[in-house]
Design an enzyme around this catalytic site. Sequence first.
Site, PDB file in Angstrom:
ATOM      1  N   GLU A 173     -16.743 -15.449  15.054  1.00 43.27           N
ATOM      2  CA  GLU A 173     -17.017 -16.421  15.965  1.00 43.27           C
ATOM      3  C   GLU A 173     -15.973 -17.394  16.462  1.00 43.27           C
ATOM      4  O   GLU A 173     -15.906 -18.605  16.872  1.00 43.27           O
ATOM      5  CB  GLU A 173     -18.093 -17.418  15.224  1.00 43.27           C
ATOM      6  N   GLU A 176      -7.082 -20.355  15.950  1.00 45.42           N
ATOM      7  CA  GLU A 176      -6.377 -20.882  17.051  1.00 45.42           C
ATOM      8  C   GLU A 176      -7.374 -21.149  18.342  1.00 45.42           C
ATOM      9  O   GLU A 176      -7.222 -22.275  19.087  1.00 45.42           O
ATOM     10  CB  GLU A 176      -5.530 -19.761  17.679  1.00 45.42           C
TER      11      GLU A 176
END
Length: 401
Positions: free
Chosen positions: A379, A383
């Site tokens: 998901e 980052e």
Amino acid sequence: MSRLAQTAGLTEIQQEILSTVRDFVDKEIIPVATELEHRDEYPQAIVDGLKELGLFGLMIPEEYGGLGESLLTYALCVEEIARGWMSVSGIINTHFIVAYMLKQHGTQEQKDTFLPRMAAGEVRGAFSMSEPGLGSDVSAITSKGVKDGDEYVLNGQKMWLTNGGTSTLVAVLCRSDEGHPEGTAPHKSMTTFLVEKEPGFGEVRPGLTIPGKIDKMGYKGVDTTELVMNGLRIPANRVLGGETGRGFYQMMDGVEVGRVNVAARGCGVAQRAFELGVSYAQQRHTFGKAIAQHQAIQFKLAEMATKVEAAHAMMVNAARKKDSGERNDLEAGMAKYLASEYCKEVVEDAFRIHGGYGFSKEYEIERLYREAPMLLIGEGTAEIQKMIIGRRLLEEYRLQG
């Protein structure tokens, strides 16, 4: 019941549901999870048990045969299930994302057709955005749906489809330039198609192939696959919401639910790792005493417990924000980022506490050590979460003038 990860303000019904799920996890999942995981075996008996408990309809409205419960209730159930075996929580996650997208964005005909059967566990959902050449860069999707009379013809290849083999309804995101002139922003020319199929592998309907399972380091048991569309014909009434060009927004709404789910999974896996670590530390003796009596190990346990508690609090906050009807991408991103990172750290500390035995497949912590990394990328990577968080913070704290 553990002192950690408690949730204030739950109703009696919520408490009863969680107690039932916790008992199921302790009796039906934990005793068999490691054996099934090592065999990479789909946990059919566990799934049947969840179906009997009504969990496949947990968030589906009562008018469609579901329990009509909140995202918070669902997230807390996922936390319990992931504590037993993370793969099982993955089996229900994509199902609930599709059910949520139907509830929020589907036409009345689509809701009437699918939601009652999804609540009963007869129709099992999966959703598909990623492709072999992209992951988080959703705007670069190349799979395409082209209008042909009363149908759309879909072509393209999808990747990392959880429940690809066992699902019977897949929400697939494709480009659809029909009605959207050249130069339209990519995210405004995407459409979600509801694709019905037979369970299994190979050609599951004309024009749609589900190759075999992808062999993974962890996250075993649940089937992760590709999805190949070659001239797949879909009726126009299977465009989610009945309108093209809304797919990106529909998927992002569903992904917010998915991010709360991944945060809940991280909380559950971390809690189990802490349980294993604190238990082993009291059984293992060195230098004449249990290692739990050594200050170095007590420091580790203190840090682990604090991370479990912090991640749980952020996950609960994100779920409650979504339940309130408010925008929660900031809270969901923070919860997913923190819970997955803390999960990795808590699992590694429990692994270290086990010493050499943690490297043995005989011990449960070995399985958790291979499962935790999936949460770092599922998901959306850390980052990506930090990009979402940073942008939203700049919106909230934008200088005036």
